[in-house]
Write an enzyme that holds these catalytic residues in place. Structure first.
Site, short mmCIF file in Angstrom:
data_model
loop_
_atom_site.label_atom_id
_atom_site.label_comp_id
_atom_site.label_asym_id
_atom_site.label_seq_id
_atom_site.Cartn_x
_atom_site.Cartn_y
_atom_site.Cartn_z
N LYS A 22 0.85 -1.20 0.00
CA LYS A 22 0.00 0.00 0.00
C LYS A 22 0.88 1.25 0.00
O LYS A 22 0.70 2.17 -0.81
CB LYS A 22 -0.90 0.01 1.22
CG LYS A 22 -1.55 1.35 1.53
CD LYS A 22 -2.46 1.30 2.74
CE LYS A 22 -1.79 1.55 4.04
NZ LYS A 22 -1.47 2.95 4.34
N ASN A 23 1.85 1.29 0.92
CA ASN A 23 2.63 2.52 1.10
C ASN A 23 3.66 2.74 0.00
O ASN A 23 4.23 3.81 -0.11
CB ASN A 23 3.28 2.53 2.49
CG ASN A 23 2.23 2.64 3.57
OD1 ASN A 23 1.07 3.00 3.29
ND2 ASN A 23 2.59 2.32 4.79
N CYS A 116 -5.01 11.77 12.62
CA CYS A 116 -5.87 10.58 12.64
C CYS A 116 -5.75 9.94 14.01
O CYS A 116 -5.22 10.51 14.95
CB CYS A 116 -5.46 9.63 11.53
SG CYS A 116 -3.78 9.10 11.74
N ARG A 121 0.32 14.04 13.37
CA ARG A 121 0.81 13.92 11.99
C ARG A 121 0.97 15.30 11.33
O ARG A 121 0.34 15.62 10.33
CB ARG A 121 -0.10 13.01 11.18
CG ARG A 121 -0.28 11.67 11.91
CD ARG A 121 -0.91 10.64 11.07
NE ARG A 121 0.08 10.06 10.15
CZ ARG A 121 -0.22 9.07 9.33
NH1 ARG A 121 -1.43 8.60 9.30
NH2 ARG A 121 0.70 8.56 8.52
N ASP A 305 4.10 0.14 12.08
CA ASP A 305 2.89 -0.42 11.48
C ASP A 305 2.66 -1.88 11.87
O ASP A 305 1.62 -2.45 11.51
CB ASP A 305 2.94 -0.30 9.95
CG ASP A 305 2.88 1.14 9.51
OD1 ASP A 305 3.19 1.42 8.34
OD2 ASP A 305 2.54 2.00 10.35
N ARG A 397 -8.87 -0.36 4.28
CA ARG A 397 -7.99 0.68 3.74
C ARG A 397 -6.65 0.10 3.31
O ARG A 397 -6.02 0.59 2.38
CB ARG A 397 -7.74 1.79 4.79
CG ARG A 397 -8.92 2.67 5.07
CD ARG A 397 -8.54 3.75 6.04
NE ARG A 397 -7.33 4.43 5.59
CZ ARG A 397 -6.54 5.16 6.40
NH1 ARG A 397 -6.84 5.29 7.67
NH2 ARG A 397 -5.46 5.74 5.92
C1 EPZ Z 1 4.23 6.75 6.50
O1 EPZ Z 1 3.47 7.77 7.10
C2 EPZ Z 1 3.27 5.58 6.32
N1 EPZ Z 1 2.17 5.98 5.46
C3 EPZ Z 1 2.73 5.15 7.69
O2 EPZ Z 1 1.91 4.00 7.47
C4 EPZ Z 1 3.91 4.75 8.58
O3 EPZ Z 1 3.42 4.43 9.86
C5 EPZ Z 1 4.90 5.92 8.68
O4 EPZ Z 1 5.31 6.33 7.34
C6 EPZ Z 1 6.15 5.55 9.47
O5 EPZ Z 1 6.77 4.46 8.89
C7 EPZ Z 1 2.35 6.03 4.12
O6 EPZ Z 1 3.42 5.76 3.61
C8 EPZ Z 1 1.15 6.43 3.31
P1 EPZ Z 1 6.35 9.86 8.87
P2 EPZ Z 1 4.10 9.26 7.24
O7 EPZ Z 1 6.32 11.18 8.21
O8 EPZ Z 1 4.92 9.57 6.07
C9 EPZ Z 1 6.46 12.95 12.40
C10 EPZ Z 1 0.01 2.63 7.72
O9 EPZ Z 1 -0.54 2.10 8.69
N2 EPZ Z 1 6.41 14.00 11.38
O10 EPZ Z 1 7.53 8.96 8.67
O11 EPZ Z 1 3.01 10.18 7.61
C11 EPZ Z 1 5.14 12.20 12.50
O12 EPZ Z 1 4.21 12.91 13.28
C12 EPZ Z 1 0.51 4.07 7.82
O13 EPZ Z 1 0.19 2.07 6.61
C13 EPZ Z 1 6.56 15.31 11.76
O14 EPZ Z 1 6.73 15.61 12.94
O15 EPZ Z 1 5.04 9.03 8.51
C14 EPZ Z 1 5.57 10.90 13.12
O16 EPZ Z 1 5.67 11.11 14.52
C15 EPZ Z 1 0.26 4.66 9.20
N3 EPZ Z 1 6.50 16.29 10.82
C16 EPZ Z 1 6.96 10.66 12.55
O17 EPZ Z 1 7.39 11.94 12.03
C17 EPZ Z 1 6.32 15.99 9.49
O18 EPZ Z 1 6.31 16.92 8.65
C18 EPZ Z 1 6.99 9.64 11.41
O19 EPZ Z 1 6.08 10.09 10.44
C19 EPZ Z 1 6.18 14.64 9.11
C20 EPZ Z 1 6.23 13.66 10.07
#
Ligand code: EPZ
Length: 418
Positions: A22-23, A116, A121, A305, A397
């Protein structure tokens, strides 16, 4: 609303094949906007988040067509640069589209994607990275406006190796004049797959999979035919289904080398694992020991995840485990539901202390997000009696035909209307 009815106590046995990730697919769909030529993504899973992303592409003038399980994407005639608010709030990955729309037509408009159930996020790292590329970012009335007509390559450092921010910046930089050096980049396999896809399209990008990615902007990208990587989280979920039920499960068409963190935690503890090039086999133990400590980390650390799913496993382990969720602020919503099933869990801030019980019992529980929902299904497969998992659209999803695949392994699970 639909729900799953699960009768627990059946060992899972047999083979199951996982879909493409998916990702990975969500990032590839966003990147397909970067070219005006045909893109074909092979074996595309028709899961809800993919359909939502395709709807967003269609809303900006992209033409898409399903052909025998592949998705054909024609972005030759983009008619809009605004990601519609309703669709943007539906899925987090809509924010990735900003980078590709900017790369292609040099301006974009979006809303702040919703938070969410798993955390706030924020998108500050996305916005900082785009500003470092000299994109003018302005916010007004809840909308964010991006002006990239004077964008140029630059050195960008991410305060945190955010997956989405890494993908967004890559997509904004590949068609931007100059060289971009991104440091402290995310190293997930989905980043490597995105870079491979962009290279097939003619992008100049190196270092994906390491913490330093170098991009030299090119004038134009070509079309491509590309097969996404297997879904390592779905594969891990089915492996844990074999572990929690003490069955013998072979997960096929997966990539065990992307699953080292999970394998090293449960091999010899929850079951005996044999990993081959594109399949992995587990013989679950009747009563398994606790894994002691899980700390979620960016790849190649233990994936957030799979945190909910291994928490479910630890509820019935022989011993106590501590699960520390370092990635998201509120990714323990499944704990409340597991407690209804007789689990013994205490949550203190980012840590869940899980004392294994002899078994769980059936209850009505609710899926707060897709991974929490999958965890509750795993718990139901083990629990005595019948478990009702409501709000299964969350599971849809990210898991295609989840209940059918589990039934093919011998699970007693069916989908019914609420
Ligand atoms: C991706 O989300 C995945 N989603 C998530 O999978 C996955 O849990 C996550 O990466 C971590 O591996 C997709 O790829 C569509 P991050 P993403 O930015 O990109 C903080 C699932 O279940 N952060 O790596 O949103 C954030 O709050 C989903 O398949 C900031 O602070 O994750 C989090 O604490 C859930 N500022 C951490 O970084 C930002 O601008 C990691 O988030 C961006 C992120």
């Amino acid at each position: 609303m639909e729900k799953f009815l699960i009768e627990g106590g059946h060992k899972l046995n047999g083979e199951v094949s996982v879909c493409k990730a998916k990702n990975c697919v969500l990032a590839l769909l966003a990147a397909s906007v970067l070219t005006d030529e045909l893109v074909i993504i092979k074996d595309c899973p028709k899961i809800a988040d993919v359909v939502s992303m395709i709807n967003i592409l269609e809303s900006i003038g992209v033409k898409t067509k399903w052909v025998d399980g592949d998705i054909h994407i024609d972005s030759s005639n983009i008619t809009d640069h605004e990601i519609p608010e309703t669709l943007a709030k539906e899925i987090r990955s809509s924010i990735f589209l900003v980078g590709s729309i900017l790369g292609r037509i040099k301006h974009a408009k979006s809303v702040f994607p919703g938070g969410c159930e798993i955390g706030l996020r924020p998108i500050d790292l996305h916005l900082k990275g785009l500003k470092d590329l000299n994109v003018i970012v302005t916010e007004e009335g809840g909308y964010i406006y991006f002006d990239g007509k004077n964008a140029r390559g630059n050195n960008i450092h991410l305060d945190f190796p955010s997956v989405g921010a890494t993908e967004n910046i890559i997509m904004a930089a590949v068609l931007t004049n100059g060289v971009t050096v991104l440091t402290n980049a995310a190293k997930e396999p989905e980043i490597v797959a995105l870079a491979d896809f962009l290279q097939v399209m003619g992008a100049k990008i190196g270092g994906a999979g390491s913490s330093t990615i170098i991009i030299e902007g090119v004038k134009k990208l070509n079309g491509a035919v590309f097969t996404p990587i297997p879904d390592r989280i779905s594969a891990g979920t089915f492996l844990l289904a074999g572990a929690i039920t003490g069955g013998e499960v072979c997960v096929k068409n997966c990539c065990p080398k992307h699953m080292s963190a999970l394998i090293s935690k449960i091999d010899g503890v929850a079951g005996d694992i044999k990993a081959y090039r594109n399949e992995i086999y587990i013989k679950g133990y009747k009563k398994h020991k606790s894994v002691n400590l899980i700390e979620t980390q960016p790849y190649p650390g233990f994936p957030t995840d799979l945190q909910a799913q291994i928490t479910a496993l630890e509820c019935v382990a022989d011993g106590t485990s501590i699960v520390v969720e370092n990635m998201f602020e509120t990714r323990f919503k499944h704990v409340t539901e597991l407690l209804k099933m007789g689990a013994d869990i205490t949550v203190r801030d980012r840590a869940a202390i899980i004392r294994g019980v002899k078994n769980l019992h059936g209850a009505q529980v609710s899926a707060s997000d897709l991974r929490a929902g999958a965890a509750l299904v795993l718990a139901g497969l083990k629990a005595e009696g019948v478990t009702e998992v409501i709000n299964v659209k969350q599971i849809d999803r990210g898991y295609y035909n989840f209940e059918e695949r589990l039934r093919s392994l011998g699970a007693s699970i069916k989908r019914v209307d609420n």
